[in-house]
Motif scaffolding. Sequence first.
Motif, PDB file in Angstrom:
ATOM      1  N   ALA A  24      24.608 -23.708  -0.757  1.00 29.18           N
ATOM      2  CA  ALA A  24      25.499 -24.497  -0.082  1.00 29.18           C
ATOM      3  C   ALA A  24      26.602 -24.029   0.727  1.00 29.18           C
ATOM      4  O   ALA A  24      27.307 -24.729   1.155  1.00 29.18           O
ATOM      5  CB  ALA A  24      25.920 -25.711  -1.161  1.00 29.18           C
ATOM      6  N   HIS A  25      26.472 -22.757   0.732  1.00 29.00           N
ATOM      7  CA  HIS A  25      27.704 -22.202   1.574  1.00 29.00           C
ATOM      8  C   HIS A  25      27.639 -22.141   3.232  1.00 29.00           C
ATOM      9  O   HIS A  25      26.486 -22.267   3.621  1.00 29.00           O
ATOM     10  CB  HIS A  25      27.853 -20.738   1.018  1.00 29.00           C
ATOM     11  CG  HIS A  25      28.323 -20.451  -0.440  1.00 29.00           C
ATOM     12  ND1 HIS A  25      29.387 -21.256  -1.050  1.00 29.00           N
ATOM     13  CD2 HIS A  25      27.348 -19.760  -1.161  1.00 29.00           C
ATOM     14  CE1 HIS A  25      29.210 -20.898  -2.468  1.00 29.00           C
ATOM     15  NE2 HIS A  25      27.914 -20.195  -2.441  1.00 29.00           N
ATOM     16  N   ALA A  26      28.754 -22.127   3.648  1.00 25.56           N
ATOM     17  CA  ALA A  26      28.777 -22.412   5.412  1.00 25.56           C
ATOM     18  C   ALA A  26      28.076 -21.354   5.868  1.00 25.56           C
ATOM     19  O   ALA A  26      27.937 -20.208   5.285  1.00 25.56           O
ATOM     20  CB  ALA A  26      30.311 -22.410   5.614  1.00 25.56           C
ATOM     21  N   ILE A  83      22.495 -21.651   9.265  1.00 21.59           N
ATOM     22  CA  ILE A  83      22.266 -22.474   8.035  1.00 21.59           C
ATOM     23  C   ILE A  83      23.829 -23.058   7.916  1.00 21.59           C
ATOM     24  O   ILE A  83      24.682 -22.131   7.719  1.00 21.59           O
ATOM     25  CB  ILE A  83      21.821 -21.805   6.957  1.00 21.59           C
ATOM     26  CG1 ILE A  83      20.435 -21.295   7.382  1.00 21.59           C
ATOM     27  CG2 ILE A  83      21.614 -22.582   5.724  1.00 21.59           C
ATOM     28  CD1 ILE A  83      19.343 -22.234   7.588  1.00 21.59           C
ATOM     29  N   GLY A  84      24.002 -24.189   7.747  1.00 22.08           N
ATOM     30  CA  GLY A  84      25.246 -24.631   7.463  1.00 22.08           C
ATOM     31  C   GLY A  84      25.231 -25.054   6.146  1.00 22.08           C
ATOM     32  O   GLY A  84      24.494 -24.843   5.146  1.00 22.08           O
ATOM     33  N   SER A  85      26.267 -25.963   5.406  1.00 28.31           N
ATOM     34  CA  SER A  85      26.603 -26.218   4.206  1.00 28.31           C
ATOM     35  C   SER A  85      25.593 -27.534   3.829  1.00 28.31           C
ATOM     36  O   SER A  85      24.844 -28.106   4.746  1.00 28.31           O
ATOM     37  CB  SER A  85      28.027 -26.710   3.771  1.00 28.31           C
ATOM     38  OG  SER A  85      28.316 -27.811   4.890  1.00 28.31           O
ATOM     39  N   GLY A  86      25.425 -27.681   2.558  1.00 24.92           N
ATOM     40  CA  GLY A  86      24.527 -29.085   2.208  1.00 24.92           C
ATOM     41  C   GLY A  86      23.058 -28.636   2.323  1.00 24.92           C
ATOM     42  O   GLY A  86      22.301 -29.828   2.798  1.00 24.92           O
ATOM     43  N   LEU A  87      22.677 -27.632   2.428  1.00 22.40           N
ATOM     44  CA  LEU A  87      21.238 -27.299   2.653  1.00 22.40           C
ATOM     45  C   LEU A  87      20.551 -27.778   4.077  1.00 22.40           C
ATOM     46  O   LEU A  87      19.433 -28.256   4.095  1.00 22.40           O
ATOM     47  CB  LEU A  87      20.263 -28.045   1.413  1.00 22.40           C
ATOM     48  CG  LEU A  87      20.690 -27.651   0.211  1.00 22.40           C
ATOM     49  CD1 LEU A  87      19.914 -28.760  -0.883  1.00 22.40           C
ATOM     50  CD2 LEU A  87      20.844 -26.595  -0.125  1.00 22.40           C
TER      51      LEU A  87
END
Length: 226
Positions: A24-26, A83-87
């Motif tokens: 979930a990391h940015a 890839i951003g946060s929140g999958l």
Amino acid sequence: MRFSSLSVRAVSIAAVLVTATATAHANLTIPVNALVADSVQAFSSLAMDAFDLQAVSVTALGNATAVAGTDNTFKLPITTITIGSGLSIAKGDARGSALQFARTAKGVTYAVTLANFTIDYTHKQVLADVTLKGNATTVKQQAIYNFNTQTPLGIKYKFPLSITAHEVLDTLMLTEETKTSFMTGLKLPAYIRGVLDETDFGSLTQDIAVKFRSKPVSMTPYVPAP
């Protein structure tokens, strides 16, 4: 030795993709230019009619290629995904690809080149560098289209080697900035602005597979000739 090397690389990339989408990391940007990963722009019949109305041609440049047997479909290799946060995937880039729109009027050729495309999932827009022929200034990463998500990105995993992803974006509507770019750069008559307001420019289909190209796609940004 070749098979073993590719297998290790495939497992490594698969592991990175799974780890990234499970974290979930940015923002984590992953190069995919060595994989069979493409974005396909299919212009709608309405867009093609609008082009024909003013004798506008579309030419693939750089990494982009026209799809054989069509006059409205272009393949743009995907070079990176972020890839951003929140999958979620925050963006995807087709660096090095370009589409040139050109028309000749009264013996003079006018052109607008869109290059180095980015799909921004956060703002639901497609971005590109915009260059008008004869203008030394390129507008970097201008918003080109607003889009609708027809088929959300679906990622399928089958360890150890198989990961595929597929999505379809449709209702590609030109932004106000890009309508102005086309009107100015192609010297279109004033009434065409209304046509651009109403025209759905088609769809973008993204497909990614952990399968290697015979040669990685260049990640060098496309720069139009002066």
